[in-house]
Scaffold this active site. Structure first.
Site, mmCIF file in Angstrom:
data_model
loop_
_atom_site.group_PDB
_atom_site.id
_atom_site.type_symbol
_atom_site.label_atom_id
_atom_site.label_comp_id
_atom_site.label_asym_id
_atom_site.label_seq_id
_atom_site.Cartn_x
_atom_site.Cartn_y
_atom_site.Cartn_z
ATOM 1 N N ASP A 67 0.816 -1.213 0.000
ATOM 2 C CA ASP A 67 0.000 0.000 0.000
ATOM 3 C C ASP A 67 0.853 1.269 0.000
ATOM 4 O O ASP A 67 2.077 1.215 0.194
ATOM 5 C CB ASP A 67 -0.961 0.008 1.204
ATOM 6 C CG ASP A 67 -0.294 -0.476 2.504
ATOM 7 O OD1 ASP A 67 0.944 -0.411 2.585
ATOM 8 O OD2 ASP A 67 -1.013 -0.900 3.417
ATOM 9 N N ASP A 136 -7.598 -2.651 14.329
ATOM 10 C CA ASP A 136 -8.992 -2.931 13.937
ATOM 11 C C ASP A 136 -9.097 -4.167 13.034
ATOM 12 O O ASP A 136 -10.149 -4.447 12.474
ATOM 13 C CB ASP A 136 -9.590 -1.714 13.221
ATOM 14 C CG ASP A 136 -8.825 -1.322 11.954
ATOM 15 O OD1 ASP A 136 -7.847 -2.027 11.581
ATOM 16 O OD2 ASP A 136 -9.196 -0.321 11.313
ATOM 17 N N HIS A 138 -7.369 -4.648 10.206
ATOM 18 C CA HIS A 138 -7.096 -4.454 8.767
ATOM 19 C C HIS A 138 -5.816 -5.177 8.346
ATOM 20 O O HIS A 138 -4.894 -5.353 9.141
ATOM 21 C CB HIS A 138 -7.078 -2.970 8.375
ATOM 22 C CG HIS A 138 -5.925 -2.169 8.871
ATOM 23 N ND1 HIS A 138 -6.043 -0.873 9.316
ATOM 24 C CD2 HIS A 138 -4.599 -2.456 8.982
ATOM 25 C CE1 HIS A 138 -4.868 -0.410 9.670
ATOM 26 N NE2 HIS A 138 -3.965 -1.353 9.473
ATOM 27 N N GLU A 143 -9.638 -1.748 5.449
ATOM 28 C CA GLU A 143 -10.294 -1.455 6.724
ATOM 29 C C GLU A 143 -11.524 -2.350 6.909
ATOM 30 O O GLU A 143 -12.019 -2.937 5.928
ATOM 31 C CB GLU A 143 -10.719 0.023 6.739
ATOM 32 C CG GLU A 143 -9.556 1.014 6.658
ATOM 33 C CD GLU A 143 -8.776 1.142 7.971
ATOM 34 O OE1 GLU A 143 -8.641 0.144 8.711
ATOM 35 O OE2 GLU A 143 -8.271 2.257 8.245
#
Ligand code: PGA
Length: 261
Positions: A67, A136, A138, A143
């Site tokens: 990313d 979280d 991810h 996400e």
């Protein structure tokens, strides 16, 4: 899923580095999927040590990063281009042309993402993808709520992830809102996945990923569907796992013929 629990991040990273070294020795033109953030620091240090002290040769290796932030030029100190250069590429012998990182300044983001997917296919697919996990759940920057079949595309970061990553930027408000990330479907096509997670802050996400129900609400749970996913943890990151004793027992009693570490 193979859950490998080590005393500390450094010993876990050495095990993951050995897996990569073994692959690169067997397949010198291996395609590696790379990740950034705080987690893979020791892993890259060990690979650099293996290159410099033991001659581990990366000269035919191809790489694809997961990313990049949209809007950051490659030389921005918080870009993942800069991170990779500083923490890995400048100290090993991967030819510049073999390195792929999404372009945060691409003028046509969707065409760029399609071309990135095509470049992965043209390279023969990713042999081994290194992953971190967000608090979280991810993976990459997928996400919660990301399609489990998603491909490389633009994503909007959650406020929580922007907060988690604010430490890499001067001011929290400087963290970009948008990123380009490999999709979950893209990641799942990698032949081997190696997820690293360290520290208590990751324990809940790791517990869900390894033992929770598969759900886009915790994207890392999708690894349960991968035939060859290895999860490298330190003790604090493993602390919420219910079957922790079993994972340790499995690792300690691995048949010699099966050991790849
Ligand atoms: P970290 O990030 O390694 O900086 O904790 C991991 C991730 O967000 O995937």
């Amino acid at each position: 899923m193979e859950v490998i629990i080590s005393q500390d991040p450094s010993s876990a990273s050495i095990l993951a580095a050995r897996l990569i070294a073994k692959l690169v020795k067997i397949k010198p033109h291996a395609v590696l999927g790379l990740s950034t953030g705080s987690t893979p620091g020791d892993l890259y240090k060990e690979l650099i040590r293996m290159h410099q002290a033991e001659g581990l040769d990366f000269s035919r290796v191809r790489t694809f990063n997961l990313d990049e932030y949209i809007g950051l030029p490659p030389d921005h100190p918080a870009s993942y281009h800069s991170f990779m250069m500083k923490n890995f590429f400048r100290d090993v012998n991967i030819p510049h042309g073999n390195i792929h990182i999404p372009d945060g300044l691409a003028s046509d983001v969707s065409s760029h993402c399609e071309a990135y997917e095509q470049a992965i296919r043209d390279a023969g697919g990713i042999d081994l993808q290194i992953l971190g996990i967000g608090s979280d759940g991810h993976i990459g920057f997928n996400e919660p709520g990301s399609s489990l079949a998603s491909r490389t595309r633009i994503k909007t970061l959650t406020p929580g992830t922007r907060e988690d990553n604010a430490r890499f930027f001067g001011k929290p408000e400087d963290v970009p809102h948008h990123v380009i990330t490999m999709g979950i479907g893209t990641i799942m096509e990698s032949r081997t996945l190696a997820l690293l997670a360290f520290g208590e802050g990751k324990a809940k996400a790791v517990g869900g990923a390894v033992e929770g129900a598969i759900s886009a609400s915790n994207p890392a749970t999708v690894l349960q569907l991968h035939p060859n996913a290895k999860i490298y943890l330190d003790e604090p990151a493993a602390s919420s796992l219910e079957r922790i004793d079993y994972y340790k027992w499995v690792f300690q009693n691995k048949p010699a013929w099966q050991a790849d570490l």
